[in-house]
Design a protein around this motif. Structure first.
Motif, short mmCIF file in Angstrom:
data_model
loop_
_atom_site.label_atom_id
_atom_site.label_comp_id
_atom_site.label_asym_id
_atom_site.label_seq_id
_atom_site.Cartn_x
_atom_site.Cartn_y
_atom_site.Cartn_z
N ASP A 82 0.82 -1.21 0.00
CA ASP A 82 0.00 0.00 0.00
C ASP A 82 0.85 1.27 0.00
N THR A 131 0.66 1.91 -3.66
CA THR A 131 -0.67 2.01 -4.28
C THR A 131 -1.56 3.05 -3.63
N THR A 132 -1.27 3.41 -2.38
CA THR A 132 -2.14 4.32 -1.62
C THR A 132 -1.30 5.43 -1.00
N ALA A 191 -1.54 6.16 2.68
CA ALA A 191 -1.33 5.07 3.62
C ALA A 191 -0.39 5.51 4.74
#
Length: 349
Positions: free
Chosen positions: A10, A13-14, A17
């Motif tokens: 993450d 991807t985030t 996060a």
């Protein structure tokens, strides 16, 4: 109940996060499997996302030419002997990984030989940590990249040119990469932490940047988070008085827990920016409570022309605000006002 197992991917991807916090046990277990398991239990209570060990297989990584950097161990005649004493068998590593995951911790371990990489790959590493001394080791890098797992690179002993080549190699293979600012000093003094590198490495590599800190204090990690670091790695030990090469550069379990608490607190602050005027607007009731209003400094007769000398102020701020004192200068009183009596616009001509 254990915390949910964190997915390290993450970080890529985030963007929002939370940072990924790694408790580095390294050799603090001193070759004791029981101690290694005890560290897992202790780290799980600190709020860390992951626990990291080091996987040494003496016959595969060392030789008779492997000399001590600092001769800290009287019981080990050579570095080879020390690495041998730090070994765990594959079934023991499996037990450690299973224990860590049961406690909600991502299990990580830095490999120091190709055999160690193969062993850890069989265990199913979720990410690879490249130690400072292995940043240019193509045999290691190629073996790690081939797994497709994220590669976390420590910059402690590397020139930027070497880091550039390694990061480019990993990116070319489409593997997620992260870079740790790291200073190879145990313990590391504050003037050598290199916090400025957090933002510089972010701009240079465009990937998650972390801090691998060896100061033995929680402060650099908190500062790094404020600067945008997405990974934190710090050594942990039951006591700084324990035997081992890294204990003086470690946090105790209690200190580590406080650091994690501070990291999460800092993240909440960063994620919640305030607008000053909007914040003040919500404080209107308190502004009136703590503000001060104009009062008569003494008994004043009707017709008195108000000046600074015959005015004072008292809490609360429900009357004419002391901030507006100049607006009443030169005004006449309609009637007598007692000392300390709050003034209102109805008192003025």
């Amino acid at each position: 109940m254990s915390q949910p197992l964190r997915d390290i991917t993450d970080l890529w991807t985030t963007p929002a996060a939370p940072s990924f916090v790694i408790a580095e046990v390294a050799q603090a277990h001193d070759g004791s499997l029981g101690s290694a398991h005890a560290y897992i239990d202790a780290v799980a209570k600190t709020g860390a996302d992951a626990i990291k060990f080091q996987t040494h297989i003496a016959a595969e990584e060392s030789s008779e030419l492997d000399t001590w950097r600092v001769k800290f161990s009287k019981q080990d005649a050579t570095r080879y002997d020390y690495w041998k004493r730090m070994e765990f068998t594959e079934p023991q590593w499996i037990e450690l990984k299973q224990h860590a995951e049961a406690k909600g911790l991502v299990f990580l371990s830095s490999p120091f030989s190709l055999a160690a990489i193969r062993l850890l790959d069989r265990l199913g590493m979720s990410a690879w940590k490249v130690a400072s001394g292995e940043v240019t080791n193509r045999l290691f890098l190629d073996a790690m990249i081939a797994t497709g797992k994220p590669v976390l690179v420590s910059s402690g002993m590397s020139y930027l040119e070497e880091m550039d080549a390694t990061v480019a190699l990993i990116k070319a293979a489409k593997s997620p990469v992260a870079v740790f600012q790291c200073t190879t000093a145990y313990p590391c003094p504050p003037e050598k932490i290199g916090l400025n590198q957090i933002t510089e490495l972010q701009a240079r590599y465009g990937c998650p940047i972390g801090l691998s800190d060896h100061s033995g204090t929680p402060y650099p990690s908190l500062a790094a988070i404020a600067l945008g670091a997405k990974l934190i790695e710090v050594h942990i030990a039951f006591s700084k008085e324990m035997f081992g090469p890294d204990t003086t550069a470690s946090l105790t379990t209690q200190e580590f827990a406080q650091m994690v608490e501070g990291i999460r607190f800092t993240e909440k602050m960063l994620a919640s920016p305030t607008v000053k005027d909007a914040s003040a607007e919500t404080m209107e009731p308190l502004r009136k409570m703590f503000g001060q209003s104009l009062v008569a400094a003494t008994d004043l007769e009707a017709g008195t022309v108000l000046t600074r000398e015959n005015l004072s102020c008292r809490k609360p701020g429900h009357g004419i605000s002391a901030a507006n004192v100049e607006s009443v200068f030169g005004k006449k009183l309609k009637h007598t006002v007692k000392a300390a009596q709050f003034l209102s616009v109805d008192d003025l001509e």
